[in-house]
Design a protein around this motif. Structure first.
Motif, short mmCIF file in Angstrom:
data_model
loop_
_atom_site.label_atom_id
_atom_site.label_comp_id
_atom_site.label_asym_id
_atom_site.label_seq_id
_atom_site.Cartn_x
_atom_site.Cartn_y
_atom_site.Cartn_z
N MET B 1 7.41 6.18 -27.27
CA MET B 1 6.76 4.92 -27.03
C MET B 1 7.55 3.59 -27.16
O MET B 1 7.96 3.23 -28.51
N SER B 2 7.57 2.92 -26.22
CA SER B 2 8.29 1.59 -26.40
C SER B 2 7.54 0.46 -25.81
O SER B 2 6.89 0.62 -24.87
N PHE B 3 7.53 -0.55 -26.43
CA PHE B 3 6.62 -1.52 -26.00
C PHE B 3 7.67 -2.78 -25.21
O PHE B 3 8.77 -2.94 -25.91
N ARG B 4 7.32 -2.95 -24.11
CA ARG B 4 8.20 -3.96 -23.25
C ARG B 4 7.30 -4.78 -22.69
O ARG B 4 7.14 -5.15 -21.60
N LYS B 5 6.57 -5.76 -23.58
CA LYS B 5 5.54 -6.55 -23.33
C LYS B 5 6.38 -7.64 -22.35
O LYS B 5 5.74 -8.36 -21.70
N SER B 6 7.82 -8.04 -22.70
CA SER B 6 8.38 -9.12 -21.97
C SER B 6 8.45 -8.85 -20.46
O SER B 6 8.26 -9.76 -19.77
N ASN B 7 8.10 -7.60 -20.16
CA ASN B 7 8.21 -7.24 -18.67
C ASN B 7 6.84 -7.59 -17.94
O ASN B 7 6.65 -7.46 -16.66
N ILE B 8 5.79 -7.70 -18.96
CA ILE B 8 4.34 -7.38 -18.25
C ILE B 8 4.28 -8.38 -17.22
O ILE B 8 3.87 -8.25 -15.92
N TRP B 9 4.23 -9.56 -17.37
CA TRP B 9 4.01 -10.67 -16.27
C TRP B 9 4.94 -10.66 -15.16
O TRP B 9 4.71 -10.89 -14.18
N GLU B 10 6.03 -9.95 -15.30
CA GLU B 10 7.00 -9.92 -14.12
C GLU B 10 6.65 -8.88 -13.30
O GLU B 10 6.65 -8.75 -12.03
N GLU B 11 6.19 -7.57 -14.00
CA GLU B 11 5.87 -6.40 -13.38
C GLU B 11 4.55 -6.11 -12.65
O GLU B 11 4.32 -5.59 -11.95
N LEU B 12 3.71 -7.11 -13.50
CA LEU B 12 2.31 -7.27 -13.08
C LEU B 12 2.21 -7.55 -11.46
O LEU B 12 2.87 -8.27 -10.95
N ASP B 13 1.28 -6.65 -10.56
CA ASP B 13 1.10 -6.90 -9.19
C ASP B 13 0.32 -8.21 -8.98
O ASP B 13 -1.08 -7.86 -8.96
N TRP B 14 0.90 -9.24 -8.99
CA TRP B 14 -0.11 -10.53 -8.72
C TRP B 14 -0.78 -10.45 -7.45
O TRP B 14 -1.56 -11.17 -7.36
N PHE B 15 -0.23 -9.75 -6.37
CA PHE B 15 -1.00 -9.64 -5.16
C PHE B 15 -2.49 -9.32 -5.50
O PHE B 15 -3.38 -9.91 -5.02
N THR B 16 -2.49 -8.11 -6.33
CA THR B 16 -3.94 -7.36 -6.53
C THR B 16 -4.53 -8.67 -7.24
O THR B 16 -5.80 -8.70 -7.15
N SER B 73 0.93 4.22 -22.31
CA SER B 73 0.37 5.73 -22.34
C SER B 73 -0.91 6.04 -23.26
O SER B 73 -1.36 7.06 -23.18
N TRP B 74 -1.46 5.10 -24.00
CA TRP B 74 -2.44 5.20 -24.59
C TRP B 74 -3.89 5.75 -23.71
O TRP B 74 -4.47 6.60 -24.03
N PHE B 75 -3.86 5.20 -22.42
CA PHE B 75 -4.96 5.53 -21.62
C PHE B 75 -4.69 7.11 -21.28
O PHE B 75 -5.75 7.79 -21.21
N GLU B 76 -3.56 7.53 -21.26
CA GLU B 76 -3.42 9.18 -20.84
C GLU B 76 -3.71 9.69 -22.24
O GLU B 76 -4.29 10.74 -21.80
N ILE B 77 -3.50 9.15 -23.42
CA ILE B 77 -3.60 9.99 -24.51
C ILE B 77 -4.97 10.11 -24.80
O ILE B 77 -5.79 11.18 -25.25
N TYR B 83 -13.57 10.11 -21.69
CA TYR B 83 -14.66 10.72 -20.96
C TYR B 83 -15.46 11.38 -21.77
O TYR B 83 -16.81 11.20 -21.57
N CYS B 84 -15.17 11.87 -22.97
CA CYS B 84 -16.30 12.77 -23.78
C CYS B 84 -17.40 11.66 -24.24
O CYS B 84 -18.48 11.78 -24.46
N PHE B 122 -14.57 4.78 -14.54
CA PHE B 122 -13.19 5.03 -14.87
C PHE B 122 -12.90 5.83 -16.04
O PHE B 122 -11.74 6.34 -15.81
N ALA B 123 -13.90 6.23 -16.84
CA ALA B 123 -13.71 7.52 -17.81
C ALA B 123 -13.51 8.55 -16.80
O ALA B 123 -12.38 9.53 -17.20
N THR B 124 -14.00 8.92 -15.87
CA THR B 124 -14.16 10.13 -15.11
C THR B 124 -12.72 10.25 -14.21
O THR B 124 -11.87 11.03 -14.30
N ALA B 125 -12.26 8.82 -13.89
CA ALA B 125 -11.21 8.87 -13.01
C ALA B 125 -9.80 9.04 -13.99
O ALA B 125 -8.85 9.62 -13.73
N LEU B 126 -10.03 8.48 -15.51
CA LEU B 126 -8.95 8.66 -16.25
C LEU B 126 -8.82 10.62 -16.67
O LEU B 126 -7.56 10.90 -16.60
#
Lengths: 617, 486
Positions: B1-16, B73-77, B83-84, B122-126
């Protein structure tokens, strides 16, 4: 996850294609709705806009002395918008407006009937009950909230100061299918003049409807004015009319004519203005207003004496001896006779073997006493000489010359009176006789037209106009009832004289003859004499299947005529009996304001001359 | 588990994110226009719906921001736990929710009302993404398929029980995802065919075709089944001889029927029956001869279609509720009832149609202002756009949604992790389903199914739910290059 044996790329493409085609279908549907179809716009407008009609007040009518005759009073129509009605207590509604439920149902089905009501739409207000009484209005106003879809629309209805002159004013009624088809201005529930001045001056009297555009929400609540009222059209009031009628004279004439059938017309010769136009029996114009219209109208329509008929304009009769004046003028103008020319009379026309017959008087007579004594033979001689005259190629030409003079004097065609349904009468020409007698006719065949019998037919207003022409010594203005229209000039036929083409001097001779009839020896209308007014007159007796019609025409004073008069009493017998004394009273009333001979007045007023008729069913 | 917050704003899909912002703001203005009264309340007035929508928008931005801060990864975990929890909430809702306009889907806590069904998506989608990304998962295996169906059907049934049919139907969107992930295309094809048959049978239930004895709907469906047999043979068997034979068979039966019909008019469905029956027999014959499984599958499809055809009436008449029947009939144009069942759609078509090409101008719509269109700030909000912005505005919004959905598919496809990809497709398909059903209903193509237009319809639950749905994926997308854990 297992490696899949499917092509994930093509599956992605399928999904994208599905999405794109759905969007494409929606774009097509939007294009259909918003670009191709125009009716959604109209439907949206009819949803949201409530076009409330602003009814203008109808023009008023005053008499020549500025007496208010016809004006407006508020009335309340119950309107219904079918689309907005919900379940309601029909019985309570009927009780509130005081109608029975059958009538209510009938009105509803009439409104929905596209045949009776071509402009029907369930979105727009339709007239359910016209002209609610004040009491019903009060009751309904309090409970209108219980009846969604019902509205009260303020309108105005006619009110009349006097119960007289119904024929002159005419009446207004809801525009029928024909009116609506003829003029798009009218919508169901609008009023339109049906007869009389209300009809002929409809475009001036009605004014211009206005429209107030209101916004209405889905619950029918008014949410304010559209575009702050900038698109509204304000209504324009109708134009007021000033009539030439002298209401006092009109009422007096109607009193004299009560229980008699006939008409009295008086015209101011110098202007052609009609001072009174009595047609008897008449009706109270107020009876044809409001909710009782239907029953009142039916009663009048079924009356065997035809009270709805305006006898002054809508009848045509043989003019009798009054026509002799027109003959004299024609013969003089054509040079057939001189004023001094004398003709013999032996109780009848000698050449005609005593036909037409005549009454006892001195013989031979010159023209002036001939008119004064109303000698039939004199005019038979005159016409005979004219038709046989070598001056014309043949009898046809002389007949047509005669006819042209008649037409120039205002007969045979409508005078152009400003009222509807004027009768043109009948003046025969040579073709007319050629057709009837297949070319085999001679002066004797047509001789009775010289004394106003036979084929000749004149409307009473034409006879009165003859008197006017003689009073004016040779011209007339088309007789008219409206003296002034607010802010609008009168038609030129009412302001430009029409000349008859006969020389003034001949008119002087005929006027003398008419004066002789009133004041000369053997004159036929001595009863028309008023001591200090020089009255000129001429009697007439129109023969018909029943008892003769009694006619008098005259004018006064002789040398500065102020009034021309015509009295026509159906079945009144010889002219002198009723028509002459009535004429005298009318002239006296107009010129002096009152009559001296109260006995004659009472006698004439009380006389009852109604022929027996089979009542109409 | 590595936090790479510095990349968030660069990697975010701004188009969406930009598209999201545009749609949400456009939605806010539309809510103001739809509820605008002549009393000229301000768009910021908190007592009005636009003011409240503004609050939902601000809180949504906060929620979106917070989601971006969470480790992907939290969402996956926590996916199954989420869902429950939602399933439990849905169960509780059935029992405690008050009746609001016939639906028992709202949890009321003082002034706050939330609709758990919105969050079940979204819960079912996850959960779906999690399940499908597990090792050895294979959609073509019966057991896997069964567990997937259970996962989808459970919330769907619970929401049905809350009388929120529209929200329940949204879960059908997952079938598009399943298709992408390898579910046999035949299932999608069968589903499409079923919808087509259903529409034809209901639409032409009372009409006749060719002669007075032939019911139009039934005859058309039978003919289409034969056509499908031919098409399937062409795709799977690649056997042109068999197609030729079926063609001669059809021609022969057609000629005989035409002659017989001349003498004794008959129900032409009989002829179709004969053709269909002999085609199926022919297919079985081919199977025996060539031993190719596809012939039996095609024959099975034909028989199942016939079975479906004759059960449509039963389902329609006996299973569906009367108001659902009329909604479907109105959408198909079988009945025309502008003042009753068809009122909503009729008025919404009037409002949209009256907009013309360029519309009446913002806040100038009469139909929406005067409340002719019901539910105009929620399910029917697209009317306001149609009336005031016209054809151009409506198409612009549609294109905006199309861009968003296609962009999401593009983003989903570039994920290395199956969890990310499945979740991304779920987001795209759910938004697509909502847009298609909502706008289709408003413009009179779909039956009236009450589901909101994403980002536009007034309501906190809906906006929050769509924001969560979208931003979880955006967060996952940021970490797409992280080591896949599948």
């Amino acid at each position: 996850m297992r490696t899949n044996d499917f092509n994930s790329n093509s599956r992605k493409t399928v999904l994208v294609l599905i999405i794109c085609s759905v969007v494409a279908i929606y774009v097509i549907q939007l294009f259909r709705l918003q670009v191709l179809s125009s009716n959604y716009k109209d439907r949206a407008d009819s949803n949201a806009f409530l076009n409330r009609v602003q009814y203008p007040s109808r023009g008023l009518m005053r008499d020549r002395n500025d007496k208010l005759l016809v004006y407006n009073q508020p009335a309340y129509d119950v309107m219904i918008v079918m689309r907005e009605t919900e379940k309601f207590d029909t019985l309570a509604f009927c009780r509130a407006v005081n109608i029975d439920i059958q009538y209510f149902r009938k009105r509803l089905s009439d409104i929905k009937n596209k045949n009776l009501n071509p402009g029907y739409s369930s979105y727009t207000a339709q007239v359910l009950l016209p002209q609610l009484g004040n009491k019903e209005y009060g009751i309904l106003q309090e409970s209108i909230y219980k009846f969604p879809g019902f509205y009260i629309q303020k309108r105005t209805i006619r009110e009349y100061t006097y119960p007289n002159a119904g024929h002159v004013f005419g009446y207004i009624a809801e525009a029928d299918k024909k009116d609506i088809e003829k003029d798009e201005y009218y919508k169901r529930g609008d009023y339109i003049g049906k007869t009389g001045l209300e009809k002929s001056y409809e475009p001036y009297l009605r004014g211009q409807k206005g429209i107030e555009i209101l916004l209405r929400d889905a619950h029918g609540r008014i949410k304010g004015k559209f575009d702050d009222g900038k698109q509204d059209v304000t209504s324009t009031s109708g134009k007021d009319l000033t009539l030439s009628i002298d209401m006092d004279l009109q009422i007096y004439g109607e009193t004299l004519m009560q229980n008699k059938l006939g008409t009295i017309i008086m015209i101011e010769p110098k202007t052609g203005e009609i001072l009174c136009m009595v047609s008897s029996p008449g009706y109270d114009p107020a009876s044809l207003v409001g909710r009782q219209f239907g029953t009142a109208y039916t009663a009048l329509e079924r009356d065997p004496y035809l009270p709805l008929l305006n006898r002054a304009l809508n009848g045509a009769y043989p003019p009798g001896s009054t026509f002799k004046t027109a003959q004299a003028l024609t013969f003089l103008q054509e040079g057939i006779i001189e004023p001094e020319t004398k003709f013999a009379c032996y109780h009848g026309f000698p050449l005609g073997g005593g036909h037409p017959g005549c009454h006892g008087h001195a013989s031979p007579l010159a023209l002036v006493p001939g008119i004064g004594n109303s000698c039939n033979s004199y005019f038979a001689w005159g016409l005979m000489n004219m038709l046989n005259s070598k001056k014309y190629k043949n009898i046809q030409e002389s007949m047509d010359t005669w006819r042209d003079h008649m037409v120039a004097q205002g007969f045979g065609y409508r005078l152009g009176v400003d009222m509807p349904d004027e009768k043109r009468g009948l003046i025969p020409n040579s073709d007319y006789y050629n057709k009837i007698y297949k070319g085999r006719w001679n002066p004797f065949t047509v001789i009775s037209i010289s004394i106003g019998q036979g084929e000749v037919l004149l409307s009473p207003i034409q006879i009165c106009n003859l008197a006017t022409t003689i009073a004016n010594r040779g011209y007339y203005y088309a007789p008219h009832v409206v003296k002034r229209i607010q802010d609008t000039p009168l038609d030129s036929i009412y302001t430009h004289p029409h000349y008859t083409g006969i020389d003034r001097q001949h008119y002087e001779t005929v006027a003398e003859g008419m004066r002789w009839a009133v004041a000369g020896p053997g004159g036929t209308c001595h009863q028309a004499n008023i001591p200090d007014i020089e009255v000129c007159g001429k009697t007439g007796t129109a023969q018909n299947a029943a008892k003769d019609h009694s006619i008098f025409m005259g004018f006064a004073p002789m040398n500065d005529p102020k009034v021309a008069v015509m009295v026509f009493v159906e079945n009144g017998g010889f002219g002198a009996t009723y028509a002459v004394p009535m004429g005298r009273l009318m002239i006296e009333k107009y010129l002096k304001g009152d009559v001296r001979d109260k006995n004659a007045e009472t006698y004439l007023r009380n006389a009852k001359i109604l022929r027996n008729v089979v009542p109409k069913v | 588990m590595s936090f790479r917050k510095s990349n968030i704003w660069e990697e975010l899909d701004w188009f969406t994110v930009t598209l999201y912002g545009i749609l949400v703001i456009a939605g806010w203005f539309s809510v103001y226009a739809a509820t605008y009264d002549f009393d000229h309340a301000s768009i910021f007035d908190l007592s009005g719906r636009s003011g409240q929508q503004m609050i939902w928008i601000i809180t949504s931005v906060v929620i979106g921001f917070s989601l971006l801060m969470i480790e992907s990864s939290w969402f996956e975990i926590f996916s199954f736990w989420i869902y429950c929890a939602i399933i439990a909430l849905l169960v509780v809702t059935i029992f405690v929710a008050p009746d609001i306009k016939g639906s028992r889907s709202w949890l009321v806590m003082g002034p706050v009302r939330i609709q758990p069904a919105e969050f079940a998506k979204f819960a079912t989608a996850l959960a779906l993404a999690k399940l499908m990304s597990t090792y050895r998962f294979d959609l073509t295996r019966g057991k896997s398929m069964l567990s997937i169906l259970m996962l989808i059907l459970l919330p769907m049934v619970l929401i049905f029980l809350q009388k929120e049919t529209g929200s329940a139907l949204v879960f059908l969107a997952f079938f598009f995802v399943l298709y992408r992930e390898g579910m046999p295309g035949a299932v999608l094809f069968a589903g499409g065919a079923a919808i087509l048959f259903f529409i034809l049978v209901i639409r032409y239930a009372t009409e006749i075709i060719l002669n007075p004895l032939t019911p139009a709907g039934e005859f058309m469906v039978l003919c289409i089944i034969v056509a499908f047999i031919v098409v399937l043979l062409l795709i799977y068997a690649k056997n042109s001889k068999s197609i030729k034979n079926i063609f001669w068979l059809a021609l022969g039966i057609g000629v005989v029927t035409a002659v017989v019909n001349r003498l004794y008019p008959v129900n032409l469905c009989w002829a179709a029956w004969v053709l269909l029956g002999s085609s199926v027999l022919y297919l079985l014959g081919l199977y025996i001869k060539e031993r190719k499984a596809c012939y039996t599958w095609i024959a099975l499809f034909a028989l199942a279609s016939v079975g479906f055809l004759y059960s449509v009436d039963y389902v329609f008449d006996e299973v569906m509720e009367p108001h659902q029947q009329t909604r479907i009939q109105v959408a198909l144009g079988v009945i025309d009832d502008p003042s009753g069942a068809g009122y909503n759609v009729n008025q919404s078509k009037i409002a949209i149609g009256s907009g013309g090409i360029i519309g009446k101008g913002y806040l100038n719509g009469t139909q929406t202002k005067l409340k002719y269109v019901p539910e105009q700030d929620t399910d029917f909000i697209f009317c306001t756009i149609g009336e005031e912005k016209g054809f151009l505005g409506s198409v612009a919004i549609l294109v905006g949604f199309l861009l968003l959905i296609v962009r999401l598919i593009y983003l989903a496809d570039r994920q290395k992790s199956a969890f990310h990809r499945v979740y991304g497709y779920s987001v795209a398909c759910i938004i697509f389903f909502h847009v298609a059903v909502n706008i289709g209903m408003v413009i009179g193509i779909m039956p009236v199914i009450g589901i909101p237009l994403p980002f536009f319809s007034y309501g906190g639950s809906s906006l929050w739910a769509f924001t969560i749905l979208l931003f979880i994926f955006l967060r996952l997308d940021i970490s797409r290059s992280d080591r896949s854990n599948a």
